[in-house]
Scaffold this motif. Structure first.
Motif, PDB file in Angstrom:
ATOM      1  N   LEU A 116      -6.411  -2.927   4.790  1.00 58.26           N
ATOM      2  CA  LEU A 116      -6.335  -2.287   3.478  1.00 58.26           C
ATOM      3  C   LEU A 116      -5.999  -0.809   3.655  1.00 58.26           C
ATOM      4  CD1 LEU A 116      -9.526  -3.710   1.688  1.00 58.26           C
ATOM      5  CD2 LEU A 116      -7.205  -4.641   1.656  1.00 58.26           C
ATOM      6  N   LEU A 117      -4.975  -0.355   2.952  1.00 58.45           N
ATOM      7  CA  LEU A 117      -4.640   1.058   2.883  1.00 58.45           C
ATOM      8  C   LEU A 117      -4.396   1.432   1.431  1.00 58.45           C
ATOM      9  CD1 LEU A 117      -2.126   1.793   5.810  1.00 58.45           C
ATOM     10  CD2 LEU A 117      -4.522   2.463   5.675  1.00 58.45           C
ATOM     11  N   CYS A 118      -4.879   2.597   1.023  1.00 55.14           N
ATOM     12  CA  CYS A 118      -4.594   3.073  -0.331  1.00 55.14           C
ATOM     13  C   CYS A 118      -3.125   3.485  -0.404  1.00 55.14           C
ATOM     14  CB  CYS A 118      -5.514   4.236  -0.687  1.00 55.14           C
ATOM     15  SG  CYS A 118      -5.115   5.779   0.160  1.00 55.14           S
ATOM     16  N   PRO A 119      -2.558   3.650  -1.607  1.00 52.72           N
ATOM     17  CA  PRO A 119      -1.145   4.034  -1.713  1.00 52.72           C
ATOM     18  C   PRO A 119      -0.826   5.343  -0.996  1.00 52.72           C
ATOM     19  CG  PRO A 119      -1.969   3.255  -3.819  1.00 52.72           C
ATOM     20  CD  PRO A 119      -3.159   3.366  -2.917  1.00 52.72           C
ATOM     21  N   THR A 120      -1.762   6.301  -1.014  1.00 47.03           N
ATOM     22  CA  THR A 120      -1.513   7.592  -0.358  1.00 47.03           C
ATOM     23  C   THR A 120      -1.412   7.426   1.152  1.00 47.03           C
ATOM     24  OG1 THR A 120      -2.683   8.765  -2.119  1.00 47.03           O
ATOM     25  CG2 THR A 120      -2.379   9.938  -0.035  1.00 47.03           C
ATOM     26  N   CYS A 121      -2.365   6.708   1.742  1.00 46.65           N
ATOM     27  CA  CYS A 121      -2.341   6.521   3.198  1.00 46.65           C
ATOM     28  C   CYS A 121      -1.153   5.673   3.633  1.00 46.65           C
ATOM     29  CB  CYS A 121      -3.663   5.915   3.667  1.00 46.65           C
ATOM     30  SG  CYS A 121      -5.073   7.058   3.530  1.00 46.65           S
ATOM     31  N   HIS A 122      -0.801   4.679   2.818  1.00 49.90           N
ATOM     32  CA  HIS A 122       0.382   3.892   3.166  1.00 49.90           C
ATOM     33  C   HIS A 122       1.631   4.751   3.105  1.00 49.90           C
ATOM     34  CE1 HIS A 122       3.616   0.806   2.468  1.00 49.90           C
ATOM     35  NE2 HIS A 122       3.072   0.409   3.585  1.00 49.90           N
ATOM     36  N   GLY A 123       1.658   5.709   2.156  1.00 49.31           N
ATOM     37  CA  GLY A 123       2.783   6.639   2.088  1.00 49.31           C
ATOM     38  C   GLY A 123       2.916   7.451   3.369  1.00 49.31           C
ATOM     39  N   LEU A 124       1.782   7.811   3.975  1.00 48.75           N
ATOM     40  CA  LEU A 124       1.818   8.535   5.244  1.00 48.75           C
ATOM     41  C   LEU A 124       2.440   7.678   6.346  1.00 48.75           C
ATOM     42  CD1 LEU A 124      -1.703  10.239   5.231  1.00 48.75           C
ATOM     43  CD2 LEU A 124       0.497  11.264   4.613  1.00 48.75           C
ATOM     44  N   VAL A 125       2.158   6.369   6.306  1.00 47.66           N
ATOM     45  CA  VAL A 125       2.767   5.451   7.282  1.00 47.66           C
ATOM     46  C   VAL A 125       4.284   5.422   7.082  1.00 47.66           C
ATOM     47  CG1 VAL A 125       2.912   3.064   8.071  1.00 47.66           C
ATOM     48  CG2 VAL A 125       0.689   4.033   7.463  1.00 47.66           C
ATOM     49  N   GLN A 172      -2.446   4.275  14.992  1.00 48.60           N
ATOM     50  CA  GLN A 172      -3.554   4.964  14.332  1.00 48.60           C
ATOM     51  C   GLN A 172      -4.183   4.076  13.263  1.00 48.60           C
ATOM     52  OE1 GLN A 172      -1.153   8.461  13.317  1.00 48.60           O
ATOM     53  NE2 GLN A 172      -2.601   9.738  14.449  1.00 48.60           N
ATOM     54  N   VAL A 173      -3.344   3.349  12.526  1.00 52.02           N
ATOM     55  CA  VAL A 173      -3.869   2.431  11.511  1.00 52.02           C
ATOM     56  C   VAL A 173      -4.735   1.363  12.172  1.00 52.02           C
ATOM     57  CG1 VAL A 173      -3.273   0.735   9.747  1.00 52.02           C
ATOM     58  CG2 VAL A 173      -1.965   2.862   9.920  1.00 52.02           C
ATOM     59  N   CYS A 174      -4.299   0.845  13.298  1.00 51.05           N
ATOM     60  CA  CYS A 174      -5.092  -0.155  14.018  1.00 51.05           C
ATOM     61  C   CYS A 174      -6.449   0.418  14.417  1.00 51.05           C
ATOM     62  CB  CYS A 174      -4.338  -0.628  15.249  1.00 51.05           C
ATOM     63  SG  CYS A 174      -2.921  -1.703  14.895  1.00 51.05           S
ATOM     64  N   SER A 175      -6.453   1.690  14.801  1.00 49.28           N
ATOM     65  CA  SER A 175      -7.707   2.345  15.172  1.00 49.28           C
ATOM     66  C   SER A 175      -8.629   2.456  13.973  1.00 49.28           C
ATOM     67  CB  SER A 175      -7.418   3.728  15.763  1.00 49.28           C
ATOM     68  OG  SER A 175      -8.625   4.401  16.071  1.00 49.28           O
ATOM     69  N   PHE A 176      -8.082   2.843  12.823  1.00 49.48           N
ATOM     70  CA  PHE A 176      -8.892   2.918  11.600  1.00 49.48           C
ATOM     71  C   PHE A 176      -9.407   1.530  11.203  1.00 49.48           C
ATOM     72  CE2 PHE A 176      -6.291   6.846  10.744  1.00 49.48           C
ATOM     73  CZ  PHE A 176      -7.354   7.729  10.833  1.00 49.48           C
ATOM     74  N   HIS A 177      -8.546   0.518  11.369  1.00 47.75           N
ATOM     75  CA  HIS A 177      -8.933  -0.845  11.017  1.00 47.75           C
ATOM     76  C   HIS A 177     -10.105  -1.318  11.879  1.00 47.75           C
ATOM     77  CE1 HIS A 177      -8.395  -5.000   9.651  1.00 47.75           C
ATOM     78  NE2 HIS A 177      -8.523  -5.365  10.911  1.00 47.75           N
TER      79      HIS A 177
END
Length: 232
Positions: free
Chosen positions: A49-58, A67-72
């Motif tokens: 799950l990512l919010c629209p803002t964080c997905h925009g950063l991706v 980094q997303v995998c680390s957060f997950h």
């Protein structure tokens, strides 16, 4: 990171539970289901799950898949420092501050326009997670558009933007004047700070203090304790 639109209800429930019912990076409870990088021989992609803002950063390359995998692997909402009270993590239907009415209780849908519910609030599934929020506003031509459905962010074409500003969830049309700002007063209390839309030819504007319909302003017209507080 592609979206995962074809998930079953069980798969979605598993992803929400694993991620803590919020964006794994920032804890916002409005999110998209996205595929994590996974082994090419895996039966199915692992979702997060990512919010629209964080997905925009991706998408901008400012947040890498690694980094997303680390957060997950360690969602922020499960970390000891995370302040859950500043976001709507409650197992109850929230109380609402809207339209100049006394505090609305047990009112999942504060306002409908021509049969279209602008906002819907619901407790989390199975009493665990975050308040489920749905938002439906008029597009540029006044046609109703579902923007958020049970916390899932639906637009993928840039037609709507989402921001967390302090204690406010802000949803804005990229073109036109569609707007919904929800202030998280506490985990179980939400104020409709500002809602503005034209839907099916009806102009509606809502604040905590008043409700305006087609240019005529009302106070204390939204009733408490009903499925729908006011039908326009």
């Amino acid at each position: 990171m592609p979206s995962l639109p074809e998930l079953t209800a069980e798969q979605r429930e598993d992803i929400r539970r694993i991620c803590g019912f919020a964006c794994v990076r920032c804890g916002v409870t409005i999110y998209r289901y996205l595929a994590l990088p996974t082994d090419k021989h895996a039966d199915e992609p692992i979702g997060t799950l990512l919010c629209p803002t964080c997905h925009g950063l991706v998408e901008e390359g400012r947040l890498t898949p690694a980094q997303v995998c680390s957060f997950h692997a360690n969602p922020v909402v499960r970390q000891r420092h995370f302040a859950r009270d500043r976001l709507p993590f409650s197992n109850e239907l929230p109380q609402l501050i809207v339209g100049g009415a006394r505090l609305l209780r047990d009112t999942p849908i504060p306002v409908t326009v021509e049969g279209e519910p602008l906002l819907i609030f619901a407790p989390p599934r199975r009493g665990n997670g975050a308040t489920r929020i749905s938002v439906r506003l008029g597009g540029r031509d006044g046609t109703p558009e579902q923007i958020v459905d049970g916390n899932e962010w639906l637009p993928t074409n840039g037609s709507w933007h989402f921001l967390l500003r302090g204690d406010r969830y802000s949803i804005m049309a990229a073109r036109g004047d569609g707007l919904a700002v929800l202030r998280i007063v506490s985990r179980s209390r939400i104020a409709v700070e500002h809602l503005r839309t034209t839907i099916k030819g009806r102009r509606v504007e809502v604040t905590p203090d008043w409700l305006e319909i087609d240019g005529k302003r009302y106070v204390d017209r939204i009733s408490s304790g009903n499925l729908i507080g006011l039908e326009v």
